[in-house]
Write a protein that holds these residues in place. Structure first.
Motif, PDB file in Angstrom:
ATOM      1  N   GLU A   1      43.127  35.827  45.628  1.00  0.00           N
ATOM      2  CA  GLU A   1      43.384  37.256  45.824  1.00  0.00           C
ATOM      3  C   GLU A   1      44.867  37.561  45.907  1.00  0.00           C
ATOM      4  OE1 GLU A   1      40.722  38.837  48.829  1.00  0.00           O
ATOM      5  OE2 GLU A   1      39.008  38.502  47.489  1.00  0.00           O
TER       6      GLU A   1
ATOM      7  N   ASN B   1      45.688  38.032  42.017  1.00  0.00           N
ATOM      8  CA  ASN B   1      45.444  39.354  41.416  1.00  0.00           C
ATOM      9  C   ASN B   1      45.934  40.509  42.293  1.00  0.00           C
ATOM     10  OD1 ASN B   1      43.424  39.637  43.304  1.00  0.00           O
ATOM     11  ND2 ASN B   1      41.744  39.454  41.861  1.00  0.00           N
TER      12      ASN B   1
ATOM     13  N   LEU C   1      45.290  41.494  45.296  1.00  0.00           N
ATOM     14  CA  LEU C   1      44.470  42.157  46.321  1.00  0.00           C
ATOM     15  C   LEU C   1      45.072  41.907  47.692  1.00  0.00           C
ATOM     16  CD1 LEU C   1      40.767  41.504  45.208  1.00  0.00           C
ATOM     17  CD2 LEU C   1      42.056  43.626  45.070  1.00  0.00           C
TER      18      LEU C   1
ATOM     19  N   TYR D   1      37.628  38.972  37.699  1.00  0.00           N
ATOM     20  CA  TYR D   1      37.499  38.325  39.008  1.00  0.00           C
ATOM     21  C   TYR D   1      36.045  38.266  39.414  1.00  0.00           C
ATOM     22  CZ  TYR D   1      38.320  37.588  44.061  1.00  0.00           C
ATOM     23  OH  TYR D   1      38.333  37.093  45.337  1.00  0.00           O
TER      24      TYR D   1
ATOM     25  N   ILE E   1      33.980  37.567  42.514  1.00  0.00           N
ATOM     26  CA  ILE E   1      34.184  37.521  43.955  1.00  0.00           C
ATOM     27  C   ILE E   1      33.253  36.468  44.559  1.00  0.00           C
ATOM     28  CG2 ILE E   1      32.398  39.186  44.561  1.00  0.00           C
ATOM     29  CD1 ILE E   1      34.423  40.675  46.212  1.00  0.00           C
TER      30      ILE E   1
ATOM     31  N   PHE F   1      28.928  37.875  48.106  1.00  0.00           N
ATOM     32  CA  PHE F   1      28.828  38.786  49.232  1.00  0.00           C
ATOM     33  C   PHE F   1      27.402  39.300  49.291  1.00  0.00           C
ATOM     34  CE2 PHE F   1      29.957  41.523  45.681  1.00  0.00           C
ATOM     35  CZ  PHE F   1      29.222  42.667  45.872  1.00  0.00           C
TER      36      PHE F   1
ATOM     37  N   GLY G   1      33.027  46.434  35.212  1.00  0.00           N
ATOM     38  CA  GLY G   1      34.129  45.490  35.040  1.00  0.00           C
ATOM     39  C   GLY G   1      35.184  46.019  34.080  1.00  0.00           C
TER      40      GLY G   1
ATOM     41  N   PHE H   1      22.204  37.656  40.868  1.00  0.00           N
ATOM     42  CA  PHE H   1      23.316  38.550  41.167  1.00  0.00           C
ATOM     43  C   PHE H   1      24.643  37.898  40.766  1.00  0.00           C
ATOM     44  CE2 PHE H   1      26.183  40.492  44.515  1.00  0.00           C
ATOM     45  CZ  PHE H   1      26.325  41.683  43.832  1.00  0.00           C
TER      46      PHE H   1
ATOM     47  N   LEU I   1      27.559  39.188  38.223  1.00  0.00           N
ATOM     48  CA  LEU I   1      28.988  39.299  38.529  1.00  0.00           C
ATOM     49  C   LEU I   1      29.830  38.544  37.505  1.00  0.00           C
ATOM     50  CD1 LEU I   1      29.200  39.074  42.418  1.00  0.00           C
ATOM     51  CD2 LEU I   1      29.186  41.082  40.950  1.00  0.00           C
TER      52      LEU I   1
ATOM     53  N   ARG J   1      29.910  40.626  34.513  1.00  0.00           N
ATOM     54  CA  ARG J   1      30.818  41.741  34.765  1.00  0.00           C
ATOM     55  C   ARG J   1      32.255  41.354  34.436  1.00  0.00           C
ATOM     56  NH1 ARG J   1      34.294  43.601  38.413  1.00  0.00           N
ATOM     57  NH2 ARG J   1      34.210  45.814  38.979  1.00  0.00           N
TER      58      ARG J   1
ATOM     59  N   LEU K   1      35.935  44.727  44.248  1.00  0.00           N
ATOM     60  CA  LEU K   1      35.761  44.448  42.820  1.00  0.00           C
ATOM     61  C   LEU K   1      36.349  45.569  41.970  1.00  0.00           C
ATOM     62  CD1 LEU K   1      32.249  42.797  42.501  1.00  0.00           C
ATOM     63  CD2 LEU K   1      34.445  41.833  41.869  1.00  0.00           C
TER      64      LEU K   1
ATOM     65  N   SER L   1      39.945  45.133  41.902  1.00  0.00           N
ATOM     66  CA  SER L   1      40.347  43.983  41.087  1.00  0.00           C
ATOM     67  C   SER L   1      40.228  44.262  39.596  1.00  0.00           C
ATOM     68  CB  SER L   1      39.513  42.749  41.452  1.00  0.00           C
ATOM     69  OG  SER L   1      38.260  42.810  40.818  1.00  0.00           O
ATOM     70  N   SER L   2      39.486  45.294  39.196  1.00  0.00           N
ATOM     71  CA  SER L   2      39.478  45.612  37.767  1.00  0.00           C
ATOM     72  C   SER L   2      40.427  46.753  37.437  1.00  0.00           C
ATOM     73  CB  SER L   2      38.086  45.976  37.259  1.00  0.00           C
ATOM     74  OG  SER L   2      37.085  45.541  38.084  1.00  0.00           O
TER      75      SER L   2
END
Ligand SMILES: Nc1ncnc2c1ncn2[C@@H]1O[C@H](COP(=O)(O)OP(=O)(O)OP(=O)(O)O)[C@@H](O)[C@H]1O
Ligand SMILES: [Mg+2]
Lengths: 251, 283
Positions: free
Chosen positions: A53, A56, A58, A86, A88, A91, A108, A152, A156, A159, B163, B166-167
């Motif tokens: 993170e 990118n 975050l 990314y 993740i 979660f 995405g 799931f 992701l 995505r 998310l 992040s995009s």
């Protein structure tokens, strides 16, 4: 911009969480070249997610310098994120979550499509294509809240792929997958990496699942890089077994 | 003589429709972003603001907008970092706002004081002025444009903020846009529905839609429809029975919600929504 072949360049990076006194990752320095496939491994709490993170943007680093695609991370966050996919770390999905899988995969591409622009047919083509890659086409019109953990996770991954990223950051993409699904995604990653110029950075705490085409491993422990080298050398070394002894607990 | 009450009625009906639309549209996002508690505070701040406006003899709507925006600016960043979970803080601020409102109401000048005070407390059918209607219309129009233009960004943010960020989506912008539009919706609907109940109009229709639908697009479409219908039915109920308008709107929307829970295919999983309702019904 001269060292353009480096997709990621980190120099003495240090990242804090807000309100904490001690940085979670210290003195992180490495370069990742265009087209490399790198695994970052380390026990729980080593700082792997924090490191991804930070890459990118975050999370903000407070020391050092970081560049992605030759651009300074903190000054070009929005720009670089359009090219970074990314995934993740798992979660919890709220079972009431009112979103269809296809919409999540499409989301995405949000940054890539850009503000004030509408979704085009090309965007949807990418959605179907990447859902096909992970074998989830049949789930397109299902609600994400009704998926199993593994399904799931594949959504992701789709995505991130739909974004057509130049850099793919994967945070424990296998954690919820059974053996067959792991193999499938591993093969998929190998294939994507083989077919197109893409840089992949994958985080894992599982030594046994470093995909074939990944030939560099960075070992992180307690926020520091303690090894960085060829996969074979690292997997053979003594140190690694010390860190991962006792079910991957910290030493 | 006949024409005047008729057009007054038209204005009121339109007001109810637009208030239902604006509030329950924002509800879709407020509920998804877990902003129920801050939205709840904002609506009571708006209430205090309206009382303040009356006290200093300005348009109560302006006071409401200022107070609710103040709350959004001060508490928004806190809630954003999920530090506003504490029920203690919410409870404290909520009662503080109500107390402020009552103090302000006490000082409203002039003879119409008690009537106006009651109006912003409980709402009033005929409180919608042409001006309010114009503003509600404008807000509804802006909301539609906002949602159509930024639908993909909103969907990404509603699914998962990290998310989305992040995009390459500026999620903070959308987060605050939701707060500010909610502030407007609450402030403009306040005099119709009443300060104590306006927040129910944000939560109930959306929560009802969430009981049935799995597609965000449908929720965005249906929750305002449920909101509008609740407002209209509540409006006529109030005309017929002389119930306070806000109360009858909330009773209708709550009844719809309860019905939705009972027949919902998602029912077994819908506990969190029930809790939210119970907070509201405690007032
Ligand atoms: N939001 C946060 N605030 C404060 N500290 C945090 C936060 N998130 C993580 N940490 C701390 O930072 C350290 C590294 O966390 P990180 O999530 O990067 O570990 P990780 O290597 O990804 O672990 P895992 O394998 O469990 O995913 C941990 O000690 C954790 O307690
Ligand atoms: Mg992690």
């Amino acid at each position: 911009m001269i060292e353009n072949s480096n997709v990621i360049e980190l120099k003495n990076i240090e990242t804090f969480y807000e309100g904490e006194k001690i940085p979670v990752i210290h003195d992180i320095t490495f370069n990742i070249k265009n087209g490399e496939f790198v695994s970052i491994i380390g026990p729980n709490g080593a700082g792997k997610t924090t490191l991804l993170e930070t890459i990118n943007g975050l999370l903000h680093y407070t020391e050092g310098k970081g560049y992605v695609f030759g651009m300074e991370i903190l000054k070009n966050k929005t720009e670089i994120r359009k090219e970074i996919g990314y995934v993740i770390q798992n979660f919890e999905i709220d079972p009431l979550s009112p979103f269809l899988c296809k919409d999540i995969v499409l989301s995405g591409r949000t940054g890539k499509i850009g503000a004030f622009k509408f979704t085009s047919k090309k965007d949807w083509d990418k959605v179907w294509y990447s859902m096909g890659l992970v074998g989830m086409i049949d789930f397109a019109n299902r609600s994400v809240g009704k998926l199993s953990g593994g399904e799931f996770q594949k959504i992701l991954i789709a995505r991130a792929l739909a974004q057509e990223p130049k850099l793919l950051l994967l945070d424990e993409p296998f954690s919820n997958l059974d053996f067959a699904a792991r193999k499938q995604i591993e093969t998929l990653l190998n294939r994507i990496h083989e077919k197109q110029v893409i840089t992949i950075v994958m985080v894992s705490h599982d030594l046994s699942f470093v995909p074939n085409r990944c030939n560099r491993v960075i070992v992180l422990d307690r926020g520091r890089i303690i090894m960085d080298g060829k996969k074979q050398d690292i997997l053979k070394s003594e140190m690694i077994h010390k860190i991962f002894n006792g079910n991957g607990k910290k030493k | 003589m006949i024409e005047f009450p008729l057009s007054l009625l038209t204005v009121s009906i339109l007001g109810a429709v637009l208030a239902g639309f604006a509030c329950s549209t924002m509800g879709t996002f407020v509920v998804r972003l877990n902003l129920a508690s801050i939205g709840y505070l904002m609506s009571h701040a708006a209430f205090a603001g309206a009382a303040f406006g009356l006290m200093i003899s300005i348009d109560p709507m302006i006071g409401a907008v200022i107070f609710s925006f103040g709350t959004a600016i001060i508490l928004g960043p806190l809630a954003e970092k999920a530090r506003l979970q504490s029920n203690v803080v919410i409870g404290f601020l909520f009662s503080f706002m109500i107390a402020l409102a009552f103090i302000f109401l006490n000082y409203i000048p002039g003879q119409a004081a008690s009537g106006t005070a009651l109006r912003i407390l409980w709402g009033s059918i005929f409180s919608v002025s042409n001006n309010d209607l114009l503003f509600l219309l404008l807000l509804s129009f802006i909301l539609i444009i906002f949602i159509v233009v930024f639908y993909k960004e909103l969907l990404a943010v509603m699914f998962n903020r990290k998310l989305a960020e992040s995009s390459g989506v500026n999620t903070k912008l959308f987060y605050f846009a939701v707060l500010f539009f909610t502030g407007f919706a609450v402030s403009l609907s306040l005099q119709l529905v009443g300060g104590l109940l306006v927040f129910a109009l944000i939560i109930n229709p959306t929560s009802t839609a969430y009981q049935f639908l799995y597609d965000f697009k449908k929720i965005v479409i249906f929750s305002p429809i449920i909101g509008i219908v609740s407002c209209l039915v509540g409006f006529f109920l109030s005309l017929l029975t002389d119930f306070p308008i806000g109360a009858s709107i909330v009773v209708i929307s709550a009844a719809v919600f309860v019905f939705a829970i009972v027949v919902s295919p998602k029912r077994r999983k819908g506990n969190s929504k029930k809790q939210k309702l119970s907070i509201i019904s405690k007032i």
